[in-house]
Write an enzyme that holds these catalytic residues in place. Sequence first.
Site, PDB file in Angstrom:
ATOM      1  N   LYS A  24       0.832  -1.204   0.000  1.00 25.54           N
ATOM      2  CA  LYS A  24       0.000   0.000   0.000  1.00 25.54           C
ATOM      3  C   LYS A  24       0.876   1.267   0.000  1.00 25.54           C
ATOM      4  O   LYS A  24       0.615   2.209  -0.745  1.00 25.54           O
ATOM      5  CB  LYS A  24      -0.880  -0.046   1.257  1.00 25.54           C
ATOM      6  CG  LYS A  24      -2.110   0.782   1.222  1.00 25.54           C
ATOM      7  CD  LYS A  24      -3.178   0.200   2.138  1.00 25.54           C
ATOM      8  CE  LYS A  24      -2.880   0.304   3.617  1.00 25.54           C
ATOM      9  NZ  LYS A  24      -3.121   1.654   4.165  1.00 25.54           N
ATOM     10  N   GLY A  95      -5.388   7.342   5.751  1.00 23.12           N
ATOM     11  CA  GLY A  95      -4.526   8.313   6.425  1.00 23.12           C
ATOM     12  C   GLY A  95      -3.299   8.634   5.589  1.00 23.12           C
ATOM     13  O   GLY A  95      -2.836   9.784   5.561  1.00 23.12           O
ATOM     14  N   SER A 169       6.859   8.493  12.528  1.00 22.34           N
ATOM     15  CA  SER A 169       5.818   8.521  11.497  1.00 22.34           C
ATOM     16  C   SER A 169       6.398   8.741  10.104  1.00 22.34           C
ATOM     17  O   SER A 169       6.884   9.832   9.774  1.00 22.34           O
ATOM     18  CB  SER A 169       4.791   9.616  11.795  1.00 22.34           C
ATOM     19  OG  SER A 169       3.923   9.744  10.689  1.00 22.34           O
ATOM     20  N   ASP A 314       1.593  -1.164  12.761  1.00 21.25           N
ATOM     21  CA  ASP A 314       0.513  -1.761  11.962  1.00 21.25           C
ATOM     22  C   ASP A 314       0.293  -3.248  12.267  1.00 21.25           C
ATOM     23  O   ASP A 314      -0.817  -3.755  12.114  1.00 21.25           O
ATOM     24  CB  ASP A 314       0.820  -1.637  10.461  1.00 21.25           C
ATOM     25  CG  ASP A 314       0.558  -0.234   9.933  1.00 21.25           C
ATOM     26  OD1 ASP A 314      -0.038   0.583  10.658  1.00 21.25           O
ATOM     27  OD2 ASP A 314       0.938   0.027   8.779  1.00 21.25           O
ATOM     28  N   ARG A 345      -6.699   1.261  18.179  1.00 21.69           N
ATOM     29  CA  ARG A 345      -6.231  -0.138  18.184  1.00 21.69           C
ATOM     30  C   ARG A 345      -5.625  -0.558  19.523  1.00 21.69           C
ATOM     31  O   ARG A 345      -5.410  -1.743  19.746  1.00 21.69           O
ATOM     32  CB  ARG A 345      -5.201  -0.359  17.066  1.00 21.69           C
ATOM     33  CG  ARG A 345      -5.804  -0.310  15.686  1.00 21.69           C
ATOM     34  CD  ARG A 345      -4.771  -0.597  14.605  1.00 21.69           C
ATOM     35  NE  ARG A 345      -5.367  -0.389  13.297  1.00 21.69           N
ATOM     36  CZ  ARG A 345      -4.686  -0.114  12.191  1.00 21.69           C
ATOM     37  NH1 ARG A 345      -3.367  -0.017  12.240  1.00 21.69           N
ATOM     38  NH2 ARG A 345      -5.308   0.039  11.041  1.00 21.69           N
TER      39      ARG A 345
HETATM   40  C1  S3P Z   1       2.435   4.494   6.365  1.00 24.30           C
HETATM   41  C2  S3P Z   1       2.984   4.840   7.577  1.00 24.30           C
HETATM   42  C3  S3P Z   1       2.481   4.342   8.859  1.00 24.30           C
HETATM   43  C4  S3P Z   1       1.503   3.185   8.699  1.00 24.30           C
HETATM   44  C5  S3P Z   1       0.557   3.349   7.560  1.00 24.30           C
HETATM   45  C6  S3P Z   1       1.293   3.571   6.251  1.00 24.30           C
HETATM   46  C7  S3P Z   1       3.024   5.072   5.140  1.00 24.30           C
HETATM   47  O1  S3P Z   1       1.807   5.378   9.563  1.00 24.30           O
HETATM   48  O2  S3P Z   1       0.775   3.010   9.892  1.00 24.30           O
HETATM   49  O3  S3P Z   1      -0.259   2.181   7.439  1.00 24.30           O
HETATM   50  O4  S3P Z   1       2.715   4.586   4.028  1.00 24.30           O
HETATM   51  O5  S3P Z   1       3.813   6.030   5.256  1.00 24.30           O
HETATM   52  P1  S3P Z   1       2.577   6.438  10.494  1.00 24.30           P
HETATM   53  O6  S3P Z   1       3.297   7.362   9.598  1.00 24.30           O
HETATM   54  O7  S3P Z   1       1.484   7.140  11.240  1.00 24.30           O
HETATM   55  O8  S3P Z   1       3.445   5.661  11.376  1.00 24.30           O
END
Ligand code: S3P
Length: 428
Positions: A24, A95, A169, A314, A345
């Site tokens: 993803k 998100g 993050s 995750d 979660r």
């Molecule tokens: C992601 C970063 C993670 C992860 C999300 C995908 C990404 O979130 O939880 O499923 O693609 O950059 P955080 O940046 O909040 O850790």
Amino acid sequence: MTSDNVSIEHAHQLRGVVRVPGDKSTSHRALMISALADGTSRIEGLSTGNDVASSAMIMEQLGAHVERDGSVVFVTGPEEGLRAAIAPLDCGNSGTTMRLLTGLVSSIHGDHDLVGDASLSQRPMDRVAIPLELMGALVQGRGKSVTAPLHVQGRSTLRAIDYHVPHASAQVKSSILFAGLVAQGVSSVLEDVRTRSTTEDMFRSAGINVESDDVAQGRRVTLHPGRPEACHWTVPGDPSQAAFFCVLGAVHRDAVLNIIDIDASPERTGFVGVLQRMGATIESEHRGTHLSLAVSSSALVATEIHSREIPSVDEVPILVVAASAATGVSAFRQMNELRIKESDRFEGSMELSRRLGCRVWSDGDDFFVEGIGGAEKFSTFEIDAGLDHRMVMAAAVAGSAGSGCRIAGSATVASSYPHFFGDLAALQ
Ligand code: S3P
């Protein structure tokens, strides 16, 4: 039960090969980087989930041309660059779309409205609004945590930034890096924990001058502005989806599963080490940047897991299922970020384990699970997954290895893995 509810029966035996959907994170970025480029990019193996479909639709709204040809997607970025859209940009449940897009549209002159579903509209966007405003964009949302709907006023030139990300993050890091592509000067992002390097790696492949240096447990990323080049992207399998089948194979009494061709990045595969430490029989085979895992039924023992091992957290809900089947008390440390995912979660994982029959408790940002020594001892349970795809899949794995379950809100699995239930059924 409505079509959004699903019943999972205990599976007597599990055998087979699983090819999970395209990663993803890589998929979102492949679409966004390709849309920013001048020319046509080719993407093979794009995630089939709704989250990535939201990103694709938004890139079209901003002026890119997106065309599917079987499993290949072609994206053509306009020569003159992306432009603001009149209609709101609907990020759905995603998100990653909203946080990365906020950075991306900060660099496009004009007004942008970003909206999301009920889950996404609860999630904090101040973590991207703060650095992007320091760069010269205006990012407005609701309340102190700046929740969606968002209004972003973008500028075609932003100020470069030197930013220390206060949370682990990758989304925040990436949002700044997208904005940094049009900044005047070199931007630098420091993170205390090494989160997935997908953005910086893909920027580098697209000809952007970006450097990464390890700093203690973390990393500094330095980005020179520039326009990405059109590329050919091959998206690996999503390790976060592989984790569900890995735990299923380990906790089920009679299972031999092969999960093939996933991204092998160390920031994404921490769950394999955790499961091996718990006593899971997992053989891994590396091929370049890809990894395949062979997993079979195992008696698990409790362990201690720190969020540093799984930076995005995750894979925590599914590791809670593993801990519930183990013998002994597992400790999940510094899990505060779990609270602001697609659902809470932190509470949701504890509740799932409780419904399986385990004793669970928390202390600040830590929580503890006393396993009941075998998935065959799990209780039959019902759960409402809210709008959280990973809670759906974690519950389904527990029901399949245990004594069955009913999941309300199961349709949200399509956010990341529309064929999850089909792939699960094919192993029986
Ligand atoms: C992601 C970063 C993670 C992860 C999300 C995908 C990404 O979130 O939880 O499923 O693609 O950059 P955080 O940046 O909040 O850790």
